[in-house]
Design an enzyme around this catalytic site. Structure first.
Site, PDB file in Angstrom:
ATOM      1  N   LYS A   1     -20.964  -8.318  -1.333  1.00 46.73           N
ATOM      2  CA  LYS A   1     -20.223  -9.243  -2.201  1.00 46.73           C
ATOM      3  C   LYS A   1     -18.789  -9.426  -1.695  1.00 46.73           C
ATOM      4  O   LYS A   1     -18.297 -10.550  -1.582  1.00 46.73           O
ATOM      5  CB  LYS A   1     -20.198  -8.726  -3.653  1.00 46.73           C
ATOM      6  CG  LYS A   1     -21.575  -8.458  -4.229  1.00 46.73           C
ATOM      7  CD  LYS A   1     -21.510  -7.910  -5.650  1.00 46.73           C
ATOM      8  CE  LYS A   1     -20.887  -6.543  -5.799  1.00 46.73           C
ATOM      9  NZ  LYS A   1     -21.676  -5.422  -5.248  1.00 46.73           N
TER      10      LYS A   1
ATOM     11  N   ARG B   1     -20.465  -6.166 -15.191  1.00 48.88           N
ATOM     12  CA  ARG B   1     -21.455  -5.211 -14.698  1.00 48.88           C
ATOM     13  C   ARG B   1     -22.309  -4.666 -15.821  1.00 48.88           C
ATOM     14  O   ARG B   1     -23.184  -3.834 -15.577  1.00 48.88           O
ATOM     15  CB  ARG B   1     -20.708  -4.037 -14.058  1.00 48.88           C
ATOM     16  CG  ARG B   1     -20.754  -4.006 -12.551  1.00 48.88           C
ATOM     17  CD  ARG B   1     -20.019  -2.737 -12.183  1.00 48.88           C
ATOM     18  NE  ARG B   1     -20.240  -2.324 -10.856  1.00 48.88           N
ATOM     19  CZ  ARG B   1     -19.453  -2.651  -9.835  1.00 48.88           C
ATOM     20  NH1 ARG B   1     -18.453  -3.466 -10.011  1.00 48.88           N
ATOM     21  NH2 ARG B   1     -19.690  -2.158  -8.642  1.00 48.88           N
TER      22      ARG B   1
ATOM     23  N   ARG C   1     -19.905   2.148   5.855  1.00 47.50           N
ATOM     24  CA  ARG C   1     -18.741   1.309   5.534  1.00 47.50           C
ATOM     25  C   ARG C   1     -17.427   2.045   5.806  1.00 47.50           C
ATOM     26  O   ARG C   1     -17.268   3.210   5.480  1.00 47.50           O
ATOM     27  CB  ARG C   1     -18.776   0.898   4.060  1.00 47.50           C
ATOM     28  CG  ARG C   1     -17.513   0.131   3.665  1.00 47.50           C
ATOM     29  CD  ARG C   1     -17.631  -0.607   2.382  1.00 47.50           C
ATOM     30  NE  ARG C   1     -17.973   0.234   1.249  1.00 47.50           N
ATOM     31  CZ  ARG C   1     -18.243  -0.235   0.038  1.00 47.50           C
ATOM     32  NH1 ARG C   1     -18.228  -1.537  -0.181  1.00 47.50           N
ATOM     33  NH2 ARG C   1     -18.551   0.590  -0.931  1.00 47.50           N
TER      34      ARG C   1
ATOM     35  N   ARG D   1     -14.560   5.340   1.598  1.00 49.01           N
ATOM     36  CA  ARG D   1     -14.358   5.472   0.159  1.00 49.01           C
ATOM     37  C   ARG D   1     -14.989   6.759  -0.359  1.00 49.01           C
ATOM     38  O   ARG D   1     -16.042   7.174   0.110  1.00 49.01           O
ATOM     39  CB  ARG D   1     -14.987   4.266  -0.561  1.00 49.01           C
ATOM     40  CG  ARG D   1     -14.032   3.114  -0.706  1.00 49.01           C
ATOM     41  CD  ARG D   1     -14.672   1.845  -1.211  1.00 49.01           C
ATOM     42  NE  ARG D   1     -15.586   1.984  -2.334  1.00 49.01           N
ATOM     43  CZ  ARG D   1     -16.170   0.942  -2.944  1.00 49.01           C
ATOM     44  NH1 ARG D   1     -15.897  -0.286  -2.517  1.00 49.01           N
ATOM     45  NH2 ARG D   1     -16.993   1.118  -3.938  1.00 49.01           N
TER      46      ARG D   1
ATOM     47  N   ARG E   1     -25.049   5.430  -7.910  1.00 44.29           N
ATOM     48  CA  ARG E   1     -24.614   4.042  -8.164  1.00 44.29           C
ATOM     49  C   ARG E   1     -25.822   3.112  -8.231  1.00 44.29           C
ATOM     50  O   ARG E   1     -25.828   2.149  -8.993  1.00 44.29           O
ATOM     51  CB  ARG E   1     -23.644   3.590  -7.070  1.00 44.29           C
ATOM     52  CG  ARG E   1     -22.242   4.160  -7.258  1.00 44.29           C
ATOM     53  CD  ARG E   1     -21.470   4.193  -5.970  1.00 44.29           C
ATOM     54  NE  ARG E   1     -21.034   2.888  -5.511  1.00 44.29           N
ATOM     55  CZ  ARG E   1     -20.627   2.653  -4.267  1.00 44.29           C
ATOM     56  NH1 ARG E   1     -20.607   3.622  -3.374  1.00 44.29           N
ATOM     57  NH2 ARG E   1     -20.231   1.446  -3.916  1.00 44.29           N
TER      58      ARG E   1
END
Ligand code: AP5
Length: 215
Positions: free
Chosen positions: A13, A88, A124, A157, A168
């Site tokens: 996203k 969300r 990431r 992160r 998650r």
């Protein structure tokens, strides 16, 4: 033009939003980024959010809605926004629908299977200065571990650790996925294949949706 980018964590996203902003004169509002800025600035909101984020849980609705409403009321949002990571939950979507100052034109739903999500999040890396998003394999920087734009060391992160990623995904299925039916039943949803390895192809399929909205 106001849009919501919906999809599981790591769906791309943020990556796709950043590539559409200039072309469509939009502003990206990422609730995740807003929380990370608050944590860095050690604000009250940041301190409340940190534990939830590190565990891969959602921050309670009241905190998120208040923060988002404050941000979206600012003048720089008047030209149109991409809401990245908000709403969300159903209560967040209902709060947004009840806010007469924002009309959502389309919800772009990034369809990405879990195995792709996991490999994207594990690899990431992010520039702490400019926020540019990399991937160790899919989108590596020119020099390993260093941002192409700032020369700063890239970071991982805290919630991109394997246990938090799995949690998650569970939270996404339980609390966020119901938004697909919520927006589809209102005729607001457009699905795109977010699993394509060619980022440019995903950008173009999202751009097509935005062009249709522009008429
Ligand atoms: P947030 O920061 O929003 O995280 P997220 O939704 O989990 O999504 P991500 O930002 O992790 O992923 P993305 O879809 O943007 O993927 P990206 O482009 O980076 O939220 C973090 C936390 O904050 C939440 O867990 C929660 O605690 C809290 N929070 C935030 N909003 C909230 C809300 N509304 N309510 C309650 N709590 C909230 O891409 C991922 C990787 O894949 C990158 O490495 C990228 O390089 C790579 N990649 C992307 N596209 C491709 C592609 N096509 N091919 C190959 N690799 C790709």
């Amino acid at each position: 033009m106001n849009l919501i980018f919906l999809g599981p964590p790591g769906a791309g996203k943020g990556t796709i939003a950043k590539r559409l902003l200039d072309r469509f004169s939009l502003l990206q509002i990422s609730t995740g980024d807003l929380f990370r800025e608050n944590i860095k600035g050690q604000t009250e909101v940041g301190m409340k959010a940190k534990g939830f984020m590190d565990r891969g849980e959602l921050v309670p609705d009241g905190i998120v809605i208040e923060m988002l409403k404050g941000r979206i009321a600012q003048d720089d949002c008047k030209g149109g926004v991409i809401l990245d990571g908000f709403p969300r939950t159903i209560p967040q979507a209902e709060a947004l629908a009840a806010d007469s100052s924002v009309t959502i034109d389309k919800v772009v739903n990034f369809v990405v299977p879990d195995d792709v999500v996991v490999s994207r999040l594990c690899g990431r890396r992010i520039c702490p200065t400019c926020g540019r998003i990399y991937h160790t394999v899919n989108m590596p920087p020119k020099v390993e571990g260093v941002c192409d734009d700032d020369g700063v060391a890239l970071i991982q992160r805290d919630d991109d650790q394997p246990d938090a990623i799995q949690h998650r995904l569970v939270v996404y299925r339980d609390q966020t996925e119901p938004l697909i039916a919520f927006y589809r039943s209102r005729g607001m949803l457009a699905d795109i294949d977010g699993a394509l390895p060619d980022v440019g192809a995903i950008v173009e399929s999202a751009a097509l949706i935005l062009e249709q909205l522009q008429g």
